[in-house]
Design a protein around this motif. Structure first.
Motif, PDB file in Angstrom:
ATOM      1  N   ILE A  25      -9.201   5.718   4.500  1.00  0.00           N
ATOM      2  CA  ILE A  25      -8.674   5.283   3.470  1.00  0.00           C
ATOM      3  C   ILE A  25      -6.954   4.278   3.718  1.00  0.00           C
ATOM      4  O   ILE A  25      -6.759   3.411   2.890  1.00  0.00           O
ATOM      5  CB  ILE A  25      -8.224   6.389   2.519  1.00  0.00           C
ATOM      6  CG1 ILE A  25      -9.563   7.496   2.279  1.00  0.00           C
ATOM      7  CG2 ILE A  25      -7.486   6.169   1.753  1.00  0.00           C
ATOM      8  CD1 ILE A  25     -10.683   6.771   1.530  1.00  0.00           C
ATOM      9  N   ASP A  26      -6.629   4.836   4.331  1.00  0.00           N
ATOM     10  CA  ASP A  26      -4.999   3.866   4.312  1.00  0.00           C
ATOM     11  C   ASP A  26      -5.490   2.670   5.073  1.00  0.00           C
ATOM     12  O   ASP A  26      -5.149   1.496   4.805  1.00  0.00           O
ATOM     13  CB  ASP A  26      -4.351   4.859   5.182  1.00  0.00           C
ATOM     14  CG  ASP A  26      -3.240   4.184   5.418  1.00  0.00           C
ATOM     15  OD1 ASP A  26      -1.987   4.132   4.118  1.00  0.00           O
ATOM     16  OD2 ASP A  26      -2.844   3.975   6.309  1.00  0.00           O
ATOM     17  N   GLY A  27      -6.116   2.356   5.734  1.00  0.00           N
ATOM     18  CA  GLY A  27      -7.135   1.010   6.356  1.00  0.00           C
ATOM     19  C   GLY A  27      -7.341   0.296   5.116  1.00  0.00           C
ATOM     20  O   GLY A  27      -6.686  -0.677   4.867  1.00  0.00           O
ATOM     21  N   LEU A  28      -8.660   0.818   4.385  1.00  0.00           N
ATOM     22  CA  LEU A  28      -8.832  -0.094   3.277  1.00  0.00           C
ATOM     23  C   LEU A  28      -7.603  -0.971   2.090  1.00  0.00           C
ATOM     24  O   LEU A  28      -7.683  -1.244   2.009  1.00  0.00           O
ATOM     25  CB  LEU A  28      -9.440   1.421   2.968  1.00  0.00           C
ATOM     26  CG  LEU A  28     -10.459   0.605   1.208  1.00  0.00           C
ATOM     27  CD1 LEU A  28     -11.880  -0.771   1.540  1.00  0.00           C
ATOM     28  CD2 LEU A  28     -11.553   0.866   1.121  1.00  0.00           C
ATOM     29  N   LEU A  60       5.584  -2.099   5.668  1.00  0.00           N
ATOM     30  CA  LEU A  60       4.517  -1.214   4.692  1.00  0.00           C
ATOM     31  C   LEU A  60       3.771  -0.612   5.716  1.00  0.00           C
ATOM     32  O   LEU A  60       2.530   0.434   5.907  1.00  0.00           O
ATOM     33  CB  LEU A  60       4.218  -1.070   4.169  1.00  0.00           C
ATOM     34  CG  LEU A  60       5.082  -1.033   2.893  1.00  0.00           C
ATOM     35  CD1 LEU A  60       4.732  -1.087   0.892  1.00  0.00           C
ATOM     36  CD2 LEU A  60       5.696   0.819   2.230  1.00  0.00           C
ATOM     37  N   PHE A  61       2.214  -1.122   6.385  1.00  0.00           N
ATOM     38  CA  PHE A  61       1.073  -1.167   7.085  1.00  0.00           C
ATOM     39  C   PHE A  61       1.924  -0.300   8.650  1.00  0.00           C
ATOM     40  O   PHE A  61       0.897  -0.101   9.400  1.00  0.00           O
ATOM     41  CB  PHE A  61       0.922  -3.477   7.474  1.00  0.00           C
ATOM     42  CG  PHE A  61      -0.203  -3.365   8.700  1.00  0.00           C
ATOM     43  CD1 PHE A  61      -1.364  -1.938   8.155  1.00  0.00           C
ATOM     44  CD2 PHE A  61      -0.049  -3.293   9.710  1.00  0.00           C
ATOM     45  CE1 PHE A  61      -2.526  -2.305   9.719  1.00  0.00           C
ATOM     46  CE2 PHE A  61      -0.891  -3.483  10.853  1.00  0.00           C
ATOM     47  CZ  PHE A  61      -2.184  -3.053  10.256  1.00  0.00           C
ATOM     48  N   VAL A  62       3.110  -1.161   9.184  1.00  0.00           N
ATOM     49  CA  VAL A  62       3.574  -0.830  10.465  1.00  0.00           C
ATOM     50  C   VAL A  62       3.590   0.450  10.048  1.00  0.00           C
ATOM     51  O   VAL A  62       4.110   1.972  11.136  1.00  0.00           O
ATOM     52  CB  VAL A  62       4.756  -1.066  10.798  1.00  0.00           C
ATOM     53  CG1 VAL A  62       5.244  -0.642  11.950  1.00  0.00           C
ATOM     54  CG2 VAL A  62       4.217  -2.861  11.709  1.00  0.00           C
ATOM     55  N   GLY A  63       4.362   1.141   8.899  1.00  0.00           N
ATOM     56  CA  GLY A  63       4.820   2.634   8.448  1.00  0.00           C
ATOM     57  C   GLY A  63       3.485   3.391   8.046  1.00  0.00           C
ATOM     58  O   GLY A  63       3.567   4.328   7.961  1.00  0.00           O
ATOM     59  N   THR A  84       6.115  -9.890  12.934  1.00  0.00           N
ATOM     60  CA  THR A  84       6.567  -8.321  12.666  1.00  0.00           C
ATOM     61  C   THR A  84       5.854  -7.643  12.847  1.00  0.00           C
ATOM     62  O   THR A  84       6.426  -5.779  13.155  1.00  0.00           O
ATOM     63  CB  THR A  84       6.735  -8.832  10.772  1.00  0.00           C
ATOM     64  OG1 THR A  84       7.333  -9.409  10.529  1.00  0.00           O
ATOM     65  CG2 THR A  84       7.182  -7.294  10.485  1.00  0.00           C
ATOM     66  N   ALA A  85       3.931  -7.680  12.647  1.00  0.00           N
ATOM     67  CA  ALA A  85       2.902  -6.088  12.901  1.00  0.00           C
ATOM     68  C   ALA A  85       3.395  -5.808  14.636  1.00  0.00           C
ATOM     69  O   ALA A  85       3.353  -4.590  14.503  1.00  0.00           O
ATOM     70  CB  ALA A  85       2.111  -6.996  12.410  1.00  0.00           C
TER      71      ALA A  85
END
Length: 267
Positions: free
Chosen positions: A62-65, A131-134, A256-257
């Protein structure tokens, strides 16, 4: 660049449909309708996101989507296309991006507006990458949704001067959260001294100094001419300046990522 999914087209159609039904009456009624429309549409998606967060058996999926949806953006390919197409085609593309009439823009005005628009998008994406990294995919999706609604109902669009005011302040503040990283990856590599420019508005002047072209100047919105200060060198903006900003922005997102990912692995 992630392929854009039809999710955002569906959201914009819903936003347009809702606005068509309720954006009526006096200025106060329109402003009130805009606020409740924002609460309804954004709130429904937020409620669904909360339910998925607490009940999903595969939270990582879900997070990835959610991240994929947040970072997929059709605007990127349009900004890139403006670098290569004719002035007439560029005006048409820019009008879809900025939601205003660009038919009278000169080549200079076209690239000015495109550079300023790409700068705003870059600030948004830098925050989403953080936010992706977090591992905050659903939060990133909700922030992107807020920006989409703020853009779709922007007061600069005909008929939305009162209806679209509600999301603007928060959209501006959220976009500002991406400014430090955007500055680090796009301005510092070009011209660090641009940070100390005394021209105003500072952000636009800093970007103009770094790219080496003039930005700002009069803006035509809804047939009205808005006066703005010209900032930066006297050189007219060109496709090369827009391409330089795009390449630095993409490199900054990836860097950054990567760096944040390595830092998390080291902990």
């Amino acid at each position: 660049m992630l392929p854009a999914l039809p999710f955002w087209q569906t959201i914009t159609r819903l936003a347009d449909s809702l606005a068509t039904k309720v954006n009526k009456g006096s200025a106060k009624q329109q402003q009130r309708a805009g606020f409740f429309s924002l609460v309804l549409l954004w709130g429904l998606v937020a409620l669904l996101a909360a339910l998925l967060s607490y009940t999903a058996d595969l939270p990582l999926v879900i997070d990835g989507l959610a991240f994929y949806l947040a970072l997929s953006d059709a605007r990127l390919s349009r900004f890139k296309a403006i670098e290569k197409v004719s002035k007439e085609q560029g005006r048409t593309l820019l009008a879809t991006l900025l939601k205003r009439d660009c038919s009278r823009y000169s080549s200079e005005g076209l690239y000015k507006a495109a550079i300023e628009g790409r700068w705003r998008v870059t600030k948004e994406r830098m925050l989403l990458v953080l936010l992706f990294v977090g591992h905050a995919g659903l939060i990133a999706l909700l922030i992107r949704l807020w920006w989409v609604l703020a853009e779709r109902w922007h007061p600069a669009r005909p008929g939305f001067i009162h209806f679209g005011r509600s999301p603007l302040a928060i959209a501006w503040l959220l976009r500002g959260c991406g400014l430090p990283l955007t500055t680090f990856w796009t301005v510092l590599p070009l011209k660090a001294s641009a940070l100390f420019t005394r021209q105003r508005p500072w952000q636009l002047a800093m970007l103009a100094e770094a790219l080496g072209c003039q930005l700002g100047g009069p803006l035509l919105v809804n047939g009205q001419r808005i006066q703005r200060h010209r900032v930066g060198p006297s050189a007219a903006p060109q496709a090369a300046h827009l391409a330089r900003l795009r390449k630095l922005a993409i490199s900054g997102e990836l860097a950054t990522a990567l760096l944040c990912g390595l830092a998390l692995l080291a902990l």
